[in-house]
Design an enzyme around this catalytic site. Structure first.
Site, short mmCIF file in Angstrom:
data_model
loop_
_atom_site.label_atom_id
_atom_site.label_comp_id
_atom_site.label_asym_id
_atom_site.label_seq_id
_atom_site.Cartn_x
_atom_site.Cartn_y
_atom_site.Cartn_z
N ALA A 1 26.75 12.79 45.31
CA ALA A 1 25.73 11.82 45.71
C ALA A 1 26.37 10.57 46.30
O ALA A 1 25.93 10.05 47.33
CB ALA A 1 24.84 11.45 44.51
N HIS B 1 18.89 0.11 40.48
CA HIS B 1 19.04 -0.46 39.14
C HIS B 1 18.41 -1.85 39.12
O HIS B 1 18.60 -2.64 40.05
CB HIS B 1 20.52 -0.64 38.77
CG HIS B 1 21.23 0.64 38.44
ND1 HIS B 1 20.61 1.87 38.36
CD2 HIS B 1 22.55 0.86 38.17
CE1 HIS B 1 21.51 2.79 38.04
NE2 HIS B 1 22.69 2.22 37.93
N GLY C 1 22.38 7.32 39.08
CA GLY C 1 23.69 6.94 38.53
C GLY C 1 24.32 8.05 37.71
O GLY C 1 25.52 8.06 37.49
N CYS D 1 28.41 0.42 38.66
CA CYS D 1 27.26 0.02 39.49
C CYS D 1 26.51 -1.17 38.91
O CYS D 1 26.19 -2.13 39.62
CB CYS D 1 26.31 1.20 39.67
SG CYS D 1 25.98 2.12 38.15
#
Lengths: 345, 345
Positions: free
Chosen positions: A13, A248, A159, A128
């Protein structure tokens, strides 16, 4: 004119987003080597209109590589990043493996770009959830001082990889259909227990550590201090996985040094801060949301309020695309810094 | 033997749960009057195996009523709660209308049951997100002292009513089908703008106030101080709506007075606390989640950790069914207290 770039984990990804970002940013690539596990070797991927064949990652494939962007899991980085570095590449590693190594700079270009000069062949890309927070907090730290950070996260399933996205989607459909389902990925792939993520919230990301914090929470705590070069900074985190595909969000309480700072000061500062987009107008119901940040490299900040009890306290809501600024874009940005500062020649 | 009970808003999401709870708790009902808007009048509802016809709510319908449970919106309570009280009923009001009125006790029985004795005909039921938090924090306040609370919420759509549940479900299906959709309810019904809730997080619950906090956030702040009888208590809140049908979660940071308190002390205390179920074992991946709390009257607490920088700081994760302890169960519980303490004879 350009650089020999390798992308390790090209089919994942984040790997896909790295390729998109290299292309969009017109990063000067003279040669592109795409590496992956044995299993994905032979697959073809498009880059700038040309087909590139993915090869199995082995030490020799890094011969001649100048910049190697790793995003294939900690065990791959552990084994192959030193091999790439030994052959002269500068590695930008997106896994947690080297992040807290004192010999490895941990870099968010808006915060500590100059740290890339201290690399010993490997530069780590932070977690992240850490990246988007420090982009928003660094200008505050520089202007008003920063003593304390308490963050609660609202993290997207991407994630946890492509399988987690698939799990969220198929579970959501099962629940809407009143059908049974069996969780098998989240919260932690390979861990003992798996829980429903659709229409739920799971207060566990990554494994638990001895002190009751999860590894994700400790990453946010320790990485923030390292990136900001401030071991005295107080940081606490609670990390929660949500039924969101990408983006997020973070509810962040901070205490600054200067008690005279106003919300207006904070907004004026963040409006001009690098990598930050201020979205904060309660009258217009304007605030950041994950659904609106997908596909953008920026970090969105809103809901800025002064604490009602503490003149040094502020509340913020910080949102960003976890696959871009949280991973692929920050990695490519480090590569751009390597070129601009002449660290890679 | 029993009481003449009225339920106002009997067809709503909370009204239905109130009827279920009265039945499950075998509350001593000698006569049941079900009231609603003109629009729902004439509908029939089952209670203890018998059909009860819903009547349009007017002042005279409260003649002879001893306990009136209101859950039909602030404007209905504003108009009719004083009429019910005037006729001798004790009103338990689930809306925000009277909560901060100094003449109206705001009650969570585990915390301040005795306050019901001070009623002047109306007792207010606190906001859902406030109730579950004070149930978990009151034993801590009593044993260790409580100075500061910083909460970030993860709230379910059922708090915004049945239409919001329907919006979440239909939007989720549209997104899974790659179809267009038009948000029309959330974040605030009747407000100017509506946003996607499916696979998203909306950092707005209720309208914005002048100071940049939402009304929901100020409810948590002000109600907590009133229920705990501590205006010095520092409370801050950030309230966020999630794609969860039922079950509010809260990431709560607290500072206690006593710096020698350990996580083990905290767990032992909460294990015995009224209305609380401790779910806290990282080794077993045991922690509360909204999907597991639905249908239970309890408040679930887990993820208890001592702050890494402040010996007086702790982090907790608090989850409860927002329609039950957050609304219907707390209302019926107040009714039970009225009977047990002999306030209603």
């Amino acid at each position: 004119m350009g650089y020999h770039v390798a992308v390790v984990g090209a089919t994942g990804a984040v790997g896909q987003q790295i390729l998109n970002t290299l292309e969009q940013r017109q990063f000067p690539v003279s040669k592109l080597t795409l590496l992956s596990s044995e299993r994905s070797a032979g697959k073809k991927v498009m880059f700038k209109g040309q087909e590139v064949t993915i090869e199995a990652a082995t030490p020799n494939k890094f011969e001649g590589v100048q910049i190697a962007l790793f995003s294939a899991g900690g065990s791959v980085s552990k084994e192959l990043a030193p091999e790439a570095a030994k052959r002269g590449a500068v590695v930008v590693d997106n896994t947690s493996f080297f992040r807290m190594d004192p010999n490895v700079p941990l870099v968010v270009p808006e915060v500590n770009e100059e740290d890339i000069r201290n690399h010993n062949g490997i530069i780590a890309n932070p977690n992240c959830s850490t990246i988007q927070m420090v982009v928003a907090l660094e200008p505050i730290r520089k202007s008003f001082g920063l003593k304390k950070v308490i963050v609660s996260t609202y993290q997207a399933v991407s994630g946890a990889g492509a399988a987690a996205i698939e799990e969220l989607k198929s579970q959501s459909q099962s629940i809407l259909n009143n059908e049974d389902f069996t969780p098998s990925i989240l919260p932690v792939k390979g861990d003992d227990k798996h829980y429903q993520i659709a229409f739920n919230a799971i207060p566990q990301i990554d494994k638990f550590e001895e002190n009751g914090f999860t590894f994700e929470e400790l990453k946010m705590i320790n990485e923030t201090k390292k990136i900001m070069h401030d071991q005295q900074l107080q940081v606490a985190a609670t990390c929660v996985r949500l039924p969101v595909v990408t983006g997020h969000s973070e509810s962040v309480y901070i205490e600054v040094e200067d008690e005279n700072v106003t919300v207006q000061d904070m907004k004026m500062l963040l409006e001009k801060a690098p990598g930050v987009v201020l979205q904060d107008d309660p009258n217009e119901q304007l605030y950041p949301m994950p659904a609106n940040c997908v596909g953008s490299n920026d970090v969105y900040v809103g809901r800025i309020r002064k604490d009602l009890d503490n003149a040094k306290g502020f509340h913020l809501w910080i949102v960003s695309d976890n696959l871009l600024k949280g991973a692929a874009w920050n990695s490519v940005q480090i590569a751009e810094s390597l070129v601009r500062l002449g660290v890679v020649k």
